[in-house]
Design a protein around this motif. Sequence first.
Motif, PDB file in Angstrom:
ATOM      1  N   GLY A   1       0.886  -1.501   0.137  1.00  0.00           N
ATOM      2  CA  GLY A   1      -0.182   0.212   0.195  1.00  0.00           C
ATOM      3  C   GLY A   1       0.710   1.341  -0.029  1.00  0.00           C
ATOM      4  N   ALA A   2       2.005   1.312  -0.460  1.00  0.00           N
ATOM      5  CA  ALA A   2       3.025   2.217  -0.624  1.00  0.00           C
ATOM      6  C   ALA A   2       2.685   3.209   0.612  1.00  0.00           C
ATOM      7  CB  ALA A   2       2.451   3.156  -1.667  1.00  0.00           C
ATOM      8  N   PRO A   3       3.652   2.929   1.431  1.00  0.00           N
ATOM      9  CA  PRO A   3       3.826   3.424   2.819  1.00  0.00           C
ATOM     10  C   PRO A   3       4.504   4.932   2.680  1.00  0.00           C
ATOM     11  CG  PRO A   3       5.831   2.099   2.633  1.00  0.00           C
ATOM     12  CD  PRO A   3       4.870   1.896   1.485  1.00  0.00           C
ATOM     13  N   LYS A   4       4.101   5.774   3.668  1.00  0.00           N
ATOM     14  CA  LYS A   4       4.531   6.973   3.960  1.00  0.00           C
ATOM     15  C   LYS A   4       6.129   7.093   3.447  1.00  0.00           C
ATOM     16  CE  LYS A   4       3.061  11.172   5.938  1.00  0.00           C
ATOM     17  NZ  LYS A   4       2.320  11.675   7.079  1.00  0.00           N
ATOM     18  N   MET A   5       6.360   7.849   2.622  1.00  0.00           N
ATOM     19  CA  MET A   5       7.799   7.813   2.232  1.00  0.00           C
ATOM     20  C   MET A   5       8.259   9.025   2.131  1.00  0.00           C
ATOM     21  SD  MET A   5       7.709   5.208  -1.002  1.00  0.00           S
ATOM     22  CE  MET A   5       6.151   5.756  -1.719  1.00  0.00           C
ATOM     23  N   ALA A   6       9.641   9.220   2.271  1.00  0.00           N
ATOM     24  CA  ALA A   6      10.480  10.574   2.035  1.00  0.00           C
ATOM     25  C   ALA A   6      10.915  10.517   0.636  1.00  0.00           C
ATOM     26  CB  ALA A   6      11.365  10.864   2.940  1.00  0.00           C
ATOM     27  N   CYS A   7      11.198   9.333   0.256  1.00  0.00           N
ATOM     28  CA  CYS A   7      11.924   8.970  -1.066  1.00  0.00           C
ATOM     29  C   CYS A   7      12.195   7.483  -1.416  1.00  0.00           C
ATOM     30  CB  CYS A   7      13.108   9.687  -1.227  1.00  0.00           C
ATOM     31  SG  CYS A   7      14.671   9.002  -0.508  1.00  0.00           S
ATOM     32  N   LEU A   8      12.154   7.129  -2.592  1.00  0.00           N
ATOM     33  CA  LEU A   8      12.393   5.790  -3.309  1.00  0.00           C
ATOM     34  C   LEU A   8      13.524   5.531  -3.722  1.00  0.00           C
ATOM     35  CD1 LEU A   8      10.602   3.107  -3.385  1.00  0.00           C
ATOM     36  CD2 LEU A   8       9.529   4.087  -5.497  1.00  0.00           C
ATOM     37  N   ILE A   9      14.102   4.319  -3.490  1.00  0.00           N
ATOM     38  CA  ILE A   9      15.152   3.856  -4.478  1.00  0.00           C
ATOM     39  C   ILE A   9      14.561   2.540  -5.079  1.00  0.00           C
ATOM     40  CG2 ILE A   9      17.533   3.146  -4.256  1.00  0.00           C
ATOM     41  CD1 ILE A   9      18.260   4.382  -1.712  1.00  0.00           C
ATOM     42  N   LEU A  10      14.599   2.608  -6.342  1.00  0.00           N
ATOM     43  CA  LEU A  10      13.948   1.485  -7.194  1.00  0.00           C
ATOM     44  C   LEU A  10      14.798   0.950  -8.166  1.00  0.00           C
ATOM     45  CD1 LEU A  10      10.992   0.527  -7.998  1.00  0.00           C
ATOM     46  CD2 LEU A  10      10.689   2.598  -9.408  1.00  0.00           C
ATOM     47  N   ASP A  11      14.847  -0.244  -8.149  1.00  0.00           N
ATOM     48  CA  ASP A  11      15.516  -1.100  -9.170  1.00  0.00           C
ATOM     49  C   ASP A  11      14.667  -0.909 -10.456  1.00  0.00           C
ATOM     50  OD1 ASP A  11      17.116  -2.902 -10.620  1.00  0.00           O
ATOM     51  OD2 ASP A  11      16.510  -4.710  -9.519  1.00  0.00           O
ATOM     52  N   LEU A  12      15.343  -1.089 -11.620  1.00  0.00           N
ATOM     53  CA  LEU A  12      14.607  -0.959 -12.873  1.00  0.00           C
ATOM     54  C   LEU A  12      14.152  -2.419 -13.295  1.00  0.00           C
ATOM     55  CD1 LEU A  12      13.698   1.160 -14.841  1.00  0.00           C
ATOM     56  CD2 LEU A  12      15.963   0.846 -16.027  1.00  0.00           C
TER      57      LEU A  12
ATOM     58  N   LEU B   1       7.128  12.207  -4.999  1.00  0.00           N
ATOM     59  CA  LEU B   1       8.171  12.091  -4.112  1.00  0.00           C
ATOM     60  C   LEU B   1       9.533  11.806  -5.004  1.00  0.00           C
ATOM     61  CD1 LEU B   1       9.215   8.826  -3.400  1.00  0.00           C
ATOM     62  CD2 LEU B   1       6.835   9.161  -2.474  1.00  0.00           C
ATOM     63  N   PRO B   2      10.575  12.145  -4.487  1.00  0.00           N
ATOM     64  CA  PRO B   2      11.954  11.954  -5.237  1.00  0.00           C
ATOM     65  C   PRO B   2      12.008  10.280  -5.358  1.00  0.00           C
ATOM     66  CG  PRO B   2      12.318  13.414  -3.582  1.00  0.00           C
ATOM     67  CD  PRO B   2      10.941  12.962  -3.321  1.00  0.00           C
ATOM     68  N   VAL B   3      12.407   9.762  -6.747  1.00  0.00           N
ATOM     69  CA  VAL B   3      12.527   8.463  -7.039  1.00  0.00           C
ATOM     70  C   VAL B   3      13.977   8.277  -7.531  1.00  0.00           C
ATOM     71  CG1 VAL B   3      11.893   6.417  -8.352  1.00  0.00           C
ATOM     72  CG2 VAL B   3      10.254   7.998  -7.255  1.00  0.00           C
ATOM     73  N   PHE B   4      14.811   7.524  -7.053  1.00  0.00           N
ATOM     74  CA  PHE B   4      16.049   7.263  -7.530  1.00  0.00           C
ATOM     75  C   PHE B   4      16.176   5.813  -8.171  1.00  0.00           C
ATOM     76  CE2 PHE B   4      16.538  10.292  -3.886  1.00  0.00           C
ATOM     77  CZ  PHE B   4      17.089  11.276  -4.777  1.00  0.00           C
ATOM     78  N   VAL B   5      16.353   5.822  -9.417  1.00  0.00           N
ATOM     79  CA  VAL B   5      16.434   4.547 -10.080  1.00  0.00           C
ATOM     80  C   VAL B   5      17.598   4.075 -10.017  1.00  0.00           C
ATOM     81  CG1 VAL B   5      15.733   3.345 -12.087  1.00  0.00           C
ATOM     82  CG2 VAL B   5      14.156   5.118 -11.350  1.00  0.00           C
TER      83      VAL B   5
ATOM     84  N   LEU C   1      24.019   8.274  -1.474  1.00  0.00           N
ATOM     85  CA  LEU C   1      23.647   8.915  -0.069  1.00  0.00           C
ATOM     86  C   LEU C   1      23.625  10.099  -0.062  1.00  0.00           C
ATOM     87  CD1 LEU C   1      23.183   8.159   2.938  1.00  0.00           C
ATOM     88  CD2 LEU C   1      25.651   8.461   3.381  1.00  0.00           C
ATOM     89  N   ASP C   2      24.421  11.000  -0.682  1.00  0.00           N
ATOM     90  CA  ASP C   2      24.263  12.544  -0.938  1.00  0.00           C
ATOM     91  C   ASP C   2      22.946  12.900  -1.522  1.00  0.00           C
ATOM     92  OD1 ASP C   2      26.742  12.884   0.565  1.00  0.00           O
ATOM     93  OD2 ASP C   2      27.841  13.325  -1.175  1.00  0.00           O
ATOM     94  N   LEU C   3      22.439  12.166  -2.774  1.00  0.00           N
ATOM     95  CA  LEU C   3      21.138  12.500  -3.365  1.00  0.00           C
ATOM     96  C   LEU C   3      20.076  12.128  -2.263  1.00  0.00           C
ATOM     97  CD1 LEU C   3      21.908  10.548  -6.729  1.00  0.00           C
ATOM     98  CD2 LEU C   3      21.446  13.301  -6.381  1.00  0.00           C
ATOM     99  N   VAL C   4      20.044  11.039  -1.493  1.00  0.00           N
ATOM    100  CA  VAL C   4      18.984  10.566  -0.681  1.00  0.00           C
ATOM    101  C   VAL C   4      19.040  11.703   0.489  1.00  0.00           C
ATOM    102  CG1 VAL C   4      18.182   8.730   1.085  1.00  0.00           C
ATOM    103  CG2 VAL C   4      18.839   8.065  -1.283  1.00  0.00           C
ATOM    104  N   LEU C   5      20.022  11.941   0.989  1.00  0.00           N
ATOM    105  CA  LEU C   5      19.945  13.130   2.057  1.00  0.00           C
ATOM    106  C   LEU C   5      19.605  14.335   1.433  1.00  0.00           C
ATOM    107  CD1 LEU C   5      23.305  12.059   4.098  1.00  0.00           C
ATOM    108  CD2 LEU C   5      21.022  11.772   4.880  1.00  0.00           C
ATOM    109  N   GLY C   6      19.935  14.968   0.398  1.00  0.00           N
ATOM    110  CA  GLY C   6      19.575  16.153  -0.135  1.00  0.00           C
ATOM    111  C   GLY C   6      17.930  16.034  -0.605  1.00  0.00           C
ATOM    112  N   ALA C   7      17.555  14.995  -0.753  1.00  0.00           N
ATOM    113  CA  ALA C   7      16.035  14.462  -0.921  1.00  0.00           C
ATOM    114  C   ALA C   7      15.197  14.509   0.468  1.00  0.00           C
ATOM    115  CB  ALA C   7      15.471  13.519  -1.838  1.00  0.00           C
ATOM    116  N   VAL C   8      15.856  14.074   1.274  1.00  0.00           N
ATOM    117  CA  VAL C   8      15.127  13.769   2.638  1.00  0.00           C
ATOM    118  C   VAL C   8      15.168  15.229   3.521  1.00  0.00           C
ATOM    119  CG1 VAL C   8      15.012  12.667   4.811  1.00  0.00           C
ATOM    120  CG2 VAL C   8      15.321  11.558   2.688  1.00  0.00           C
ATOM    121  N   VAL C   9      16.132  15.918   3.221  1.00  0.00           N
ATOM    122  CA  VAL C   9      16.316  17.160   4.233  1.00  0.00           C
ATOM    123  C   VAL C   9      15.712  18.279   3.590  1.00  0.00           C
ATOM    124  CG1 VAL C   9      18.010  18.596   5.320  1.00  0.00           C
ATOM    125  CG2 VAL C   9      18.399  16.260   5.251  1.00  0.00           C
ATOM    126  N   ALA C  10      15.408  18.123   2.351  1.00  0.00           N
ATOM    127  CA  ALA C  10      14.946  19.346   1.252  1.00  0.00           C
ATOM    128  C   ALA C  10      13.306  19.382   1.844  1.00  0.00           C
ATOM    129  CB  ALA C  10      15.053  19.265  -0.076  1.00  0.00           C
TER     130      ALA C  10
END
Length: 123
Positions: free
Chosen positions: A46-57, A78-82, A114-123
Amino acid sequence: MNGPDGGIVCIVDDDEAVRDSLRLLLESSGLATRCFASADAFIKAGAPKMACLILDLHMPGTSGLELLRLLRRGGICLPVFVVSGRRDPLLDAEVHAAGATNLLSKPFDDKVLLDLVLGAVVA
């Protein structure tokens, strides 16, 4: 540390070693995580509440690209890092057109992700 609105970083990857590695990396930086072995498992949760998503293609069942499109059609922006071990210029263009924040090749530099995720979470 949780992301905006108490969100967490969700990791969707069919490779258990990759999921565990990402979870350890993010949790060692104080981020809360939740892991899923497939896009289908993520959808079922059910797509939990997220700050961002890291997603395998590339995964069995619903692909990362299909999941990204489902999220965007559902209004989840939300930010999605593939991440992908197989790159193709046409597919890369589809991923970006679907709304991915960033596309990284496996193996990727942990610090960069990690820098990308932290930038997305803190933003």
